[in-house]
Design an enzyme around this catalytic site. Structure first.
Site, PDB file in Angstrom:
ATOM      1  N   SER A  85       0.824  -1.208   0.000  1.00 15.75           N
ATOM      2  CA  SER A  85       0.000   0.000   0.000  1.00 15.75           C
ATOM      3  C   SER A  85       0.857   1.257   0.000  1.00 15.75           C
ATOM      4  O   SER A  85       1.962   1.266   0.562  1.00 15.75           O
ATOM      5  CB  SER A  85      -0.895  -0.005   1.243  1.00 15.75           C
ATOM      6  OG  SER A  85      -1.477   1.264   1.463  1.00 15.75           O
ATOM      7  N   TYR A 108      -2.184  -0.104  10.083  1.00  9.62           N
ATOM      8  CA  TYR A 108      -2.393  -0.672   8.751  1.00  9.62           C
ATOM      9  C   TYR A 108      -1.105  -0.560   7.931  1.00  9.62           C
ATOM     10  O   TYR A 108      -0.626  -1.541   7.347  1.00  9.62           O
ATOM     11  CB  TYR A 108      -3.544   0.039   8.045  1.00  9.62           C
ATOM     12  CG  TYR A 108      -3.682  -0.316   6.586  1.00  9.62           C
ATOM     13  CD1 TYR A 108      -4.020  -1.605   6.195  1.00  9.62           C
ATOM     14  CD2 TYR A 108      -3.466   0.635   5.590  1.00  9.62           C
ATOM     15  CE1 TYR A 108      -4.141  -1.940   4.849  1.00  9.62           C
ATOM     16  CE2 TYR A 108      -3.591   0.310   4.247  1.00  9.62           C
ATOM     17  CZ  TYR A 108      -3.920  -0.976   3.875  1.00  9.62           C
ATOM     18  OH  TYR A 108      -4.034  -1.303   2.544  1.00  9.62           O
TER      19      TYR A 108
END
Length: 334
Positions: A127, A152
């Site tokens: 990501s 995350y």
């Protein structure tokens, strides 16, 4: 080829599986169909895949160690695309354990399955959030990313480190893809395109964080899929010029690679909202809010490495992509 796609009921997973099936691959899709968001949307995505004779769905959590080991041993996949993950920056502030279970424990089970069953190539989703506190734009895979600002992001960085370890120890070819704000038809309802579109359609105010002073590298899902499939077909190899005195984070002496996949054209949040307003045909009521914990002000992808490796770079214009998304949204939600 016989390919495992984890997260097959997810937004990107469904599109990737569909593309692989269209070119004649055999796809086994795995998903736990959790209720992080509307399960019906996930089931409807699977319905897009089920007409294909070469598709089989297995309801399974990648964090289930025994089940994953049995699946790999039985199926003997040639290649694996890991798109299963607990997504979302803001939710990681509320439920950190979900990220450890899926993004760390689950990814370990994927790596172990690949290791013990001679998988030719593992491609996995990372990501843009791994860039964290970095402010040197555009973000390059050659930069160090050691300052995550959300759990995350930390779990995605951990995935990259874990993949490198398996590439080093077991000669497992791995390629990590750092996705930049993916949008398009069948998109997640917790992401800004769906949140903004539904609010505008229903005359509800939209939450605009950091007073709208944000930039995102919005990337259309078809471009993501093209990048994933091209990278899958190009098995990661050792970098013959890798220098251990000046290690490059994007390559290795092991069969390991990292690439950004982004539209490499950051868009101001207010301009993004205006694009949705035009597509919907209504003006949004805006609720201006401060910056949220875990968020970053801007993302901007340097995709030169991807372009050099597979001859492709995302370039769908925002107006075109948002037009297709809003068209799907109106059709799906009636």
């Amino acid at each position: 080829m016989k390919i495992l796609v984890t997260g097959a009921a997810g937004f990107i997973g469904m599109h990737v599986a569909k593309r692989l099936l269209a070119r004649g691959d055999e796809v086994v899709g795995v998903d736990n169909l959790n209720d992080y968001y509307d399960v019906q949307l996930k089931q409807d995505r699977l319905e897009q895949l089920k007409p294909h004779d070469n598709f089989r769905f297995v309801k399974m959590d990648i964090a289930d160690r025994e089940a994953m080991a049995a699946l790999f041993a039985k199926e003997k996949f040639q290649r694996v695309i890991n798109l299963a993950a607990q997504p979302g920056v803001r939710y990681s502030l509320k439920n950190p354990h979900a990220y450890i279970n899926s993004n760390i424990v689950g990814f370990t089970n994927v790596l172990e399955g690949c290791r013990h069953n001679n998988v030719e190539h593992l491609v996995y989703a990372s990501s843009s959030s791994v860039y964290g506190a970095n402010s040197n734009m555009p973000f390059s895979v050659h930069q160090n990313v050691d300052h995550p600002v959300s759990l995350y992001a930390a779990t995605k960085k951990a995935s990259e480190l874990m993949a490198h370890t398996y590439s080093h120890l077991y000669n497992l070819p791995t390629t990590g893809l750092r996705f930049f704000t993916v949008y398009g038809p069948w998109g997640r309802p917790d992401m800004s395109p769906s949140l903004f579109t539904s609010a505008i359609v229903e005359n509800r105010p939209i939450d605009v964080f950091n007073e709208g002073k944000m930039q995102r590298d919005f990337t259309y899902v078809d471009d993501i899929v093209e990048g994933v499939v091209r990278v899958l077909d190009r098995i990661a190899t050792p970098d013959p010029e890798f220098d251990t005195n000046q290690p490059d984070p994007a390559t290795s002496y092991a069969p390991y690679r990292l690439y950004n996949i982004g539209n490499h054209e950051p868009v101001q949040l207010m301009a993004f909202i205006e694009t949705i307003e035009k597509a919907v045909g209504k003006t949004a009521v805006k609720n201006m809010l401060p910056m949220q914990a875990g968020d970053v002000v801007a993302t901007y992808a340097d995709v030169e490495d991807l372009k050099q490796a597979v001859g492709f770079e995302p370039k769908t214009p925002l107006a075109s992509g948002i037009g297709k998304f809003v068209e799907w949204y109106k059709s799906y939600y009636k």
